[in-house]
Design a protein around this motif. Structure first.
Motif, PDB file in Angstrom:
ATOM      1  N   LEU A 144       0.813  -1.217   0.000  1.00 47.61           N
ATOM      2  CA  LEU A 144       0.000   0.000   0.000  1.00 47.61           C
ATOM      3  C   LEU A 144       0.846   1.266   0.000  1.00 47.61           C
ATOM      4  CD1 LEU A 144      -2.756  -1.068   2.550  1.00 47.61           C
ATOM      5  CD2 LEU A 144      -2.840  -1.106   0.048  1.00 47.61           C
ATOM      6  N   ASN A 145       2.028   1.203   0.619  1.00 45.79           N
ATOM      7  CA  ASN A 145       2.883   2.386   0.747  1.00 45.79           C
ATOM      8  C   ASN A 145       4.324   2.078   0.364  1.00 45.79           C
ATOM      9  OD1 ASN A 145       3.231   0.755   3.047  1.00 45.79           O
ATOM     10  ND2 ASN A 145       3.831   2.502   4.309  1.00 45.79           N
ATOM     11  N   PRO A 146       4.571   1.841  -0.928  1.00 48.95           N
ATOM     12  CA  PRO A 146       5.947   1.521  -1.341  1.00 48.95           C
ATOM     13  C   PRO A 146       6.884   2.684  -1.041  1.00 48.95           C
ATOM     14  CG  PRO A 146       4.587   2.009  -3.255  1.00 48.95           C
ATOM     15  CD  PRO A 146       3.671   1.982  -2.070  1.00 48.95           C
ATOM     16  N   ARG A 147       8.122   2.356  -0.710  1.00 52.33           N
ATOM     17  CA  ARG A 147       9.111   3.397  -0.421  1.00 52.33           C
ATOM     18  C   ARG A 147       9.376   4.229  -1.678  1.00 52.33           C
ATOM     19  NH1 ARG A 147      13.801   1.634   2.992  1.00 52.33           N
ATOM     20  NH2 ARG A 147      12.540   2.493   4.636  1.00 52.33           N
ATOM     21  N   ASP A 148       9.543   3.565  -2.804  1.00 55.81           N
ATOM     22  CA  ASP A 148       9.779   4.250  -4.070  1.00 55.81           C
ATOM     23  C   ASP A 148       8.611   3.924  -4.995  1.00 55.81           C
ATOM     24  OD1 ASP A 148      12.355   5.144  -3.247  1.00 55.81           O
ATOM     25  OD2 ASP A 148      13.125   3.134  -3.671  1.00 55.81           O
ATOM     26  N   GLY A 149       7.751   4.874  -5.191  1.00 54.15           N
ATOM     27  CA  GLY A 149       6.600   4.628  -6.047  1.00 54.15           C
ATOM     28  C   GLY A 149       5.341   5.229  -5.452  1.00 54.15           C
TER      29      GLY A 149
ATOM     30  N   PHE B 147       5.151   5.254  14.798  1.00 56.47           N
ATOM     31  CA  PHE B 147       6.160   4.938  13.793  1.00 56.47           C
ATOM     32  C   PHE B 147       6.460   6.169  12.970  1.00 56.47           C
ATOM     33  CE2 PHE B 147       3.350   1.108  13.839  1.00 56.47           C
ATOM     34  CZ  PHE B 147       4.233   0.198  14.356  1.00 56.47           C
ATOM     35  N   ASP B 148       7.561   6.110  12.251  1.00 56.18           N
ATOM     36  CA  ASP B 148       7.753   6.989  11.106  1.00 56.18           C
ATOM     37  C   ASP B 148       7.031   6.240   9.988  1.00 56.18           C
ATOM     38  OD1 ASP B 148       8.543   8.165   8.738  1.00 56.18           O
ATOM     39  OD2 ASP B 148      10.641   8.370   9.310  1.00 56.18           O
ATOM     40  N   TRP B 149       5.789   6.604   9.754  1.00 55.76           N
ATOM     41  CA  TRP B 149       4.894   5.856   8.872  1.00 55.76           C
ATOM     42  C   TRP B 149       5.405   5.772   7.438  1.00 55.76           C
ATOM     43  CZ3 TRP B 149       1.008   3.005  10.801  1.00 55.76           C
ATOM     44  CH2 TRP B 149       0.592   3.286  12.106  1.00 55.76           C
ATOM     45  N   ASP B 150       6.269   6.699   7.035  1.00 57.42           N
ATOM     46  CA  ASP B 150       6.802   6.669   5.670  1.00 57.42           C
ATOM     47  C   ASP B 150       8.018   5.759   5.534  1.00 57.42           C
ATOM     48  OD1 ASP B 150       4.922   8.503   4.626  1.00 57.42           O
ATOM     49  OD2 ASP B 150       6.101  10.180   5.421  1.00 57.42           O
ATOM     50  N   ASN B 151       8.814   5.654   6.593  1.00 58.47           N
ATOM     51  CA  ASN B 151      10.090   4.952   6.479  1.00 58.47           C
ATOM     52  C   ASN B 151      10.207   3.660   7.275  1.00 58.47           C
ATOM     53  OD1 ASN B 151      11.456   6.892   4.737  1.00 58.47           O
ATOM     54  ND2 ASN B 151      11.243   8.283   6.486  1.00 58.47           N
ATOM     55  N   ASP B 152       9.509   3.560   8.392  1.00 54.54           N
ATOM     56  CA  ASP B 152       9.688   2.405   9.276  1.00 54.54           C
ATOM     57  C   ASP B 152       8.857   1.187   8.883  1.00 54.54           C
ATOM     58  OD1 ASP B 152      11.383   3.965  10.760  1.00 54.54           O
ATOM     59  OD2 ASP B 152      10.003   4.260  12.441  1.00 54.54           O
ATOM     60  N   VAL B 153       7.643   1.405   8.412  1.00 56.43           N
ATOM     61  CA  VAL B 153       6.727   0.285   8.199  1.00 56.43           C
ATOM     62  C   VAL B 153       6.224   0.236   6.761  1.00 56.43           C
ATOM     63  CG1 VAL B 153       5.955   0.127  10.599  1.00 56.43           C
ATOM     64  CG2 VAL B 153       4.753   1.639   9.019  1.00 56.43           C
ATOM     65  N   VAL B 154       5.936  -0.982   6.342  1.00 56.20           N
ATOM     66  CA  VAL B 154       5.316  -1.192   5.041  1.00 56.20           C
ATOM     67  C   VAL B 154       3.989  -1.904   5.314  1.00 56.20           C
ATOM     68  CG1 VAL B 154       6.631  -3.327   4.643  1.00 56.20           C
ATOM     69  CG2 VAL B 154       5.574  -2.153   2.715  1.00 56.20           C
TER      70      VAL B 154
END
Length: 176
Positions: free
Chosen positions: A117-122, A144-151
């Motif tokens: 749902l939240n790819p790091r790149d894309g 969390f750092d919702w952008d970087n810590d969890v997928v």
């Protein structure tokens, strides 16, 4: 309940089709008297539900782990650390199985494919902002750092069945 009438209809069709193409052994255990409708299921699966999640290694070996599952819009949603083994497994092989069990009262078994749902790149999934808002409301904004810590993933099911031997008991007092 967050499901639209269309999502409930889709979920019911999946439950019906999955059971109809199951083995006779499974159908002897799970039948119309020992299962839930889509609407009942969405009323029972509220909040966080622990899932036993199975992924596959590069060697084809199964791996199982526990994840926080959230049943939203008729599908399981779950997350993990971006560096976790299961994240690597899912990136390479998105086929997954999940089970949520509450003793002998409830078993929800699902097979399908996990989508990020939240790819790091894309680009994130179109509904990621809504899912993220739900998760932040549930866990808190700063867990969390919702952008970087969890997928986070959505399990797109191609098979799902529900065992519920005492429907009245289960639907009288939903648990999370």
């Amino acid at each position: 309940m967050r499901e639209t009438p269309e999502e409930l209809e889709e979920l019911q069709a999946l439950l019906d089709a999955s059971l109809s193409r199951s083995t006779s052994h499974l159908r002897s255990i799970i039948n119309s008297e020992r299962t839930l409708t889509a609407e009942q299921l969405t009323q029972v699966l509220t909040g966080m539900c622990t899932l036993a999640l199975s992924t596959v290694t590069a060697k084809g070996e199964p791996r199982i782990s526990g994840v926080d599952g959230h049943f939203l819009h008729g599908k399981w949603h779950f997350g993990t650390a971006r560096g976790a083994a299961k994240a690597r497994h899912l990136a390479a092989r998105p086929a997954v199985s999940a089970a949520h069990m509450r003793g002998e009262d409830l078993g929800v078994f699902t097979h399908g494919k996990a989508e990020i749902l939240n790819p790091r790149d894309g680009e994130p999934a179109a509904d990621w902002p809504d899912v993220l808002a739900y998760l932040k409301d549930f866990y808190g904004d700063d867990l969390f750092d919702w952008d970087n810590d969890v997928v986070y993933y959505r399990l797109r099911p191609d098979w799902m069945t529900v065992y519920a031997p005492d429907i009245a008991k289960l639907t009288a007092s939903p648990q999370s």
